[in-house]
Design a protein around this motif. Structure first.
Motif, PDB file in Angstrom:
ATOM      1  N   UNK A 151       0.837  -1.204   0.000  1.00 10.95           N
ATOM      2  CA  UNK A 151       0.000   0.000   0.000  1.00 10.95           C
ATOM      3  C   UNK A 151       0.871   1.253   0.000  1.00 10.95           C
ATOM      4  N   UNK A 152       1.915   1.264   0.833  1.00  9.54           N
ATOM      5  CA  UNK A 152       2.812   2.416   0.901  1.00  9.54           C
ATOM      6  C   UNK A 152       3.518   2.647  -0.435  1.00  9.54           C
ATOM      7  N   UNK A 153       3.933   1.566  -1.084  1.00  9.23           N
ATOM      8  CA  UNK A 153       4.617   1.683  -2.372  1.00  9.23           C
ATOM      9  C   UNK A 153       3.706   2.288  -3.435  1.00  9.23           C
ATOM     10  N   UNK A 154       2.467   1.817  -3.484  1.00  7.21           N
ATOM     11  CA  UNK A 154       1.524   2.331  -4.477  1.00  7.21           C
ATOM     12  C   UNK A 154       1.210   3.811  -4.231  1.00  7.21           C
ATOM     13  N   UNK A 155       0.997   4.190  -2.986  1.00 13.23           N
ATOM     14  CA  UNK A 155       0.671   5.582  -2.669  1.00 13.23           C
ATOM     15  C   UNK A 155       1.866   6.493  -2.979  1.00 13.23           C
ATOM     16  N   UNK A 156       3.066   6.085  -2.549  1.00 15.42           N
ATOM     17  CA  UNK A 156       4.258   6.902  -2.793  1.00 15.42           C
ATOM     18  C   UNK A 156       4.535   7.039  -4.292  1.00 15.42           C
ATOM     19  N   UNK A 157       4.354   5.963  -5.041  1.00 12.85           N
ATOM     20  CA  UNK A 157       4.567   6.018  -6.494  1.00 12.85           C
ATOM     21  C   UNK A 157       3.572   6.959  -7.158  1.00 12.85           C
ATOM     22  N   UNK A 158       2.322   6.923  -6.714  1.00 15.27           N
ATOM     23  CA  UNK A 158       1.295   7.798  -7.282  1.00 15.27           C
ATOM     24  C   UNK A 158       1.590   9.260  -6.971  1.00 15.27           C
ATOM     25  N   UNK A 159       2.049   9.531  -5.750  1.00 18.25           N
ATOM     26  CA  UNK A 159       2.415  10.901  -5.382  1.00 18.25           C
ATOM     27  C   UNK A 159       3.594  11.380  -6.223  1.00 18.25           C
ATOM     28  N   UNK A 160       4.580  10.519  -6.421  1.00 19.77           N
ATOM     29  CA  UNK A 160       5.715  10.873  -7.262  1.00 19.77           C
ATOM     30  C   UNK A 160       5.300  11.168  -8.691  1.00 19.77           C
ATOM     31  N   UNK A 161       4.373  10.375  -9.215  1.00 16.74           N
ATOM     32  CA  UNK A 161       3.859  10.611 -10.568  1.00 16.74           C
ATOM     33  C   UNK A 161       3.167  11.965 -10.661  1.00 16.74           C
ATOM     34  N   UNK A 162       2.346  12.305  -9.657  1.00 15.78           N
ATOM     35  CA  UNK A 162       1.626  13.580  -9.675  1.00 15.78           C
ATOM     36  C   UNK A 162       2.598  14.756  -9.625  1.00 15.78           C
ATOM     37  N   UNK A 163       3.631  14.656  -8.788  1.00 16.93           N
ATOM     38  CA  UNK A 163       4.600  15.744  -8.677  1.00 16.93           C
ATOM     39  C   UNK A 163       5.364  15.925  -9.979  1.00 16.93           C
ATOM     40  N   UNK A 164       5.857  14.820 -10.550  1.00 12.80           N
ATOM     41  CA  UNK A 164       6.618  14.915 -11.798  1.00 12.80           C
ATOM     42  C   UNK A 164       5.743  15.432 -12.934  1.00 12.80           C
ATOM     43  N   UNK A 165       4.507  14.966 -12.997  1.00 10.82           N
ATOM     44  CA  UNK A 165       3.600  15.415 -14.049  1.00 10.82           C
ATOM     45  C   UNK A 165       3.313  16.910 -13.914  1.00 10.82           C
ATOM     46  N   UNK A 166       3.097  17.393 -12.686  1.00  9.03           N
ATOM     47  CA  UNK A 166       2.831  18.811 -12.464  1.00  9.03           C
ATOM     48  C   UNK A 166       4.042  19.669 -12.820  1.00  9.03           C
ATOM     49  N   UNK A 167       5.236  19.205 -12.471  1.00  6.50           N
ATOM     50  CA  UNK A 167       6.447  19.961 -12.775  1.00  6.50           C
ATOM     51  C   UNK A 167       6.654  20.064 -14.282  1.00  6.50           C
ATOM     52  N   UNK A 168       6.472  18.958 -14.986  1.00  8.59           N
ATOM     53  CA  UNK A 168       6.690  18.977 -16.445  1.00  8.59           C
ATOM     54  C   UNK A 168       5.637  19.808 -17.176  1.00  8.59           C
TER      55      UNK A 168
END
Length: 293
Positions: A217-234
């Motif tokens: 669960x922690x891996x999935x949540x952290x990965x999703x947060x990382x995706x959102x941050x990278x997508x917003x930055x780009x």
């Protein structure tokens, strides 16, 4: 004095790849033997140990499988736990897909079923830093590691009834191996932040769930947060690569200079040459006009 004989005088490619994969294969021996001993303690015979080592081919999954079987966990919980644990290979495989997309479907299938965390790290590093590294070389690394792991599991299964080891040492070695892989894959500040976030979330959810599912669960949540941050930055940053989140961390030279980095440097050099060639005619016209005057 006679010259020392070369190990690979004909420069056979399979021997060169074997030399690259040898440290990985040797590191599998102690962990693989210990895993075979643990599988034997969980009730696996010699043939079943061999089948599990080939089909699963994941040290973490096999250790968890043996541990769950020893405590007589339900089969449904075992399947669900292993499914989510091995779901990470979908992400790992997608990062290598750009290097093997020109190969046949049969090759891609064989490559996918032979991949695990350690040979993925070796292949990703070679693909990123070595222009001569081919998909066939990567497949050889996977097969070498699979053979080493399977043989080590079989040896552990055979001697499981006559020898006993302290499994806490094996847990430490396995943990150290995964920490090494995490460090080697940290390329930006964002990966470091997500790594720390996933560690905190893993502790939190494991306390709540009292199960290894908390890590998933922690891996999935952290990965999703990382995706959102990278997508917003780009999306919102004019120069995403210069943004603090995506800027690169200090790394050893062998891992900092990748094929992508070399291409970017070559493009920058070409752009500078083009700019200089455009400026040269204007500079050369100025003296001529002054002479006519």
């Amino acid at each position: 004095m006679a010259k020392a004989q070369q190990i690979n005088p004909e420069k056979a490619r399979w021997l060169e790849v074997l030399g690259i994969a040898m440290p990985l294969c040797l590191s599998y021996i102690p962990i693989g033997v210990a895993c075979g001993i643990l599988l034997h303690a969980a009730g696996f015979n010699f043939i079943m140990t061999l089948i599990v080592s080939i089909v699963v081919f994941s040290g973490g999954a096999q250790f968890i499988l043996a541990s769950l079987l020893t405590i007589h966990a339900p089969l449904t919980s075992i399947f669900v736990t292993l499914f989510f644990l091995e779901l990470r290979y979908a992400l790992l495989g997608s990062s290598l897909s750009k290097y093997i997309k020109s190969e046949s479907q049969h090759f891609i299938w064989l490559f996918a079923v032979s991949m695990n965390d350690e040979n993925y790290a070796v292949n990703y590093l070679k693909f990123a830093t070595d222009k001569k590294w081919k998909p066939k070389d990567a497949l050889l690394v996977e097969h070498y590691s699979l053979i080493s792991w399977s043989v080590s599991n079989m040896v552990g299964g055979l001697i499981g009834s006559t020898i006993s080891i302290n499994l806490e040492v094996v847990d430490f070695a396995l943990t150290a191996l995964f920490i090494y892989m995490i460090v080697m894959q940290m390329r930006s500040h964002l990966t470091l932040i997500i790594c720390l976030l996933s560690a905190v979330l893993a502790v939190f959810f494991m306390v709540i769930t009292h199960s290894i599912i908390g890590v998933v669960i922690a891996t999935l949540i952290a990965s999703f947060i990382g995706f959102l941050i990278e997508n917003a930055v780009r999306k919102h940053s004019k120069k995403p690569d210069d943004n603090w989140f995506l800027s690169k961390l200090f790394r050893p030279r062998a891992t900092r200079i990748t094929v992508e980095d070399q291409k970017a440097e070559e493009e920058q050099v070409l752009e500078k040459k083009k700019e200089q060639s455009k400026e040269q005619p204007t500079n050369s016209q100025a003296p001529k006009s002054s002479q006519h005057e």
